[in-house]
Design an enzyme around this catalytic site. Structure first.
Site, PDB file in Angstrom:
ATOM      1  N   HIS A  34     -16.804  28.084 -27.899  1.00 35.75           N
ATOM      2  CA  HIS A  34     -15.676  28.791 -26.974  1.00 35.75           C
ATOM      3  C   HIS A  34     -14.845  27.691 -26.380  1.00 35.75           C
ATOM      4  O   HIS A  34     -13.623  28.068 -26.274  1.00 35.75           O
ATOM      5  CB  HIS A  34     -16.577  29.724 -25.761  1.00 35.75           C
ATOM      6  CG  HIS A  34     -17.206  30.666 -26.276  1.00 35.75           C
ATOM      7  ND1 HIS A  34     -18.942  30.749 -26.344  1.00 35.75           N
ATOM      8  CD2 HIS A  34     -17.077  31.900 -26.862  1.00 35.75           C
ATOM      9  CE1 HIS A  34     -19.144  31.791 -26.730  1.00 35.75           C
ATOM     10  NE2 HIS A  34     -18.275  32.613 -27.222  1.00 35.75           N
ATOM     11  N   LYS A 150     -15.819  31.308 -37.432  1.00 26.45           N
ATOM     12  CA  LYS A 150     -17.411  31.484 -37.619  1.00 26.45           C
ATOM     13  C   LYS A 150     -17.652  32.903 -38.103  1.00 26.45           C
ATOM     14  O   LYS A 150     -18.292  33.400 -38.973  1.00 26.45           O
ATOM     15  CB  LYS A 150     -18.322  30.933 -36.740  1.00 26.45           C
ATOM     16  CG  LYS A 150     -19.844  31.172 -36.946  1.00 26.45           C
ATOM     17  CD  LYS A 150     -20.399  30.798 -35.763  1.00 26.45           C
ATOM     18  CE  LYS A 150     -20.937  31.620 -34.683  1.00 26.45           C
ATOM     19  NZ  LYS A 150     -21.719  33.037 -35.260  1.00 26.45           N
TER      20      LYS A 150
END
Length: 288
Positions: A34, A150
């Protein structure tokens, strides 16, 4: 720089804003993956822009028996990490803010792409994901929204929704961030024991091995990945494969064995009680 915490869209829009707004949407439990998204958002927004990180555990994305109640909630740590990575604001709305009056009767439908792979394993998941992304795009009003590669199928569906429904936002994909042992970063990695992690590493090894065979064609890619994953099924604990698929990045349909060009090799599997996903974008073609 002090990172502001907002609980409502009204509080967010009351904050000073100059330049472009970039948003990073998360369900919290932030990690280096993140942080990489936030740093890229900071770079793209520029010093005069505004970076907003949303933290919202979306109940519509969890099916029966999935880990909604178990999903980690670490807001104080999330605000700290987001700020250190360059966020100006963390928007952490309550469920009532996002879904006033309860679950929405009108939702985004992911369509055929949302019924494949992750969608087949988790029915309704992508409808819930797209619904909350659409709502958060409306609530935050960004110029840019950044998502990790991802979750390749998720990223493809968000791009399709934005294109099909004319959202005035640029969607930016950011490459997968991996730990030192090559495991793709995920909030769920914290559930892995040492033995679980050893088995889980076979997922990224399968992707790497298959990627090295890309020049030999699609069949070789599939065969290489399967060899590693089948071996991991005999480990202790075992890797329980959900799917391995070599797909077209545009619609996530399986590519034929004679395919040449861009593709995504996607894997989902369980180790212990933890479900993990990973993928590798690659170029498939005849070896020279």
């Amino acid at each position: 720089m002090t990172t502001q915490l907002a609980r409502t869209a009204e509080e967010l829009h009351a904050l000073p804003r100059a330049g472009r707004r970039a948003v990073v949407m998360t369900m919290g439990a932030l990690h280096e993956g993140h942080a990489t998204l936030v740093r890229e958002a900071r770079r793209l927004a520029g010093p005069d822009g505004q970076v907003v990180v949303t933290v919202f555990v979306n109940p519509l994305q969890f099916g029966p028996g999935e880990d909604l109640d178990r999903y980690p909630r670490t807001l104080d740590a999330d605000v700290l990490l987001a700020g250190q990575a360059g966020a100006d604001v963390v928007l952490a709305p309550a469920v009532d803010e996002v879904y006033p009056g309860g679950e929405p009767q009108v939702r985004i439908t992911a369509g055929p792409m949302g019924e494949r792979l992750e969608g087949a394993s988790r029915p309704g998941h992508f409808d819930g994901m797209l619904t909350v992304v659409a709502k958060l795009l409306h609530l935050t009003g960004p110029d840019l929204a950044l998502f990790g590669q991802k979750d390749a199928q998720q990223l493809a569906l968000i791009r399709r929704m934005v294109r099909d429904l004319n959202f005035p936002v640029e969607i930016v994909g950011v490459p997968t961030v991996r730990e030192g042992d090559n495991l793709a970063l995920s909030s769920r990695n914290r559930y892995l024991s040492d033995a679980d992690r050893t088995t889980a590493l076979e997922i990224s090894r399968a992707l790497l091995t298959a990627g090295q065979a890309a020049g030999l064609g699609a069949a070789a890619v599939r065969r290489s990945a399967r060899t590693v994953l089948d071996g991991a099924a005999g480990m202790e604990p075992p890797l329980r494969l959900d799917y391995v698929a070599l797909v077209d990045p545009a619609d996530f349909t399986e590519v034929p064995d004679d395919h040449t060009g861009e593709a995504v090799l996607a894997v989902a599997a369980k180790v212990g009680t933890t479900r993990l996903i990973d993928n590798l974008p690659l170029t498939v073609g005849a070896a020279r």
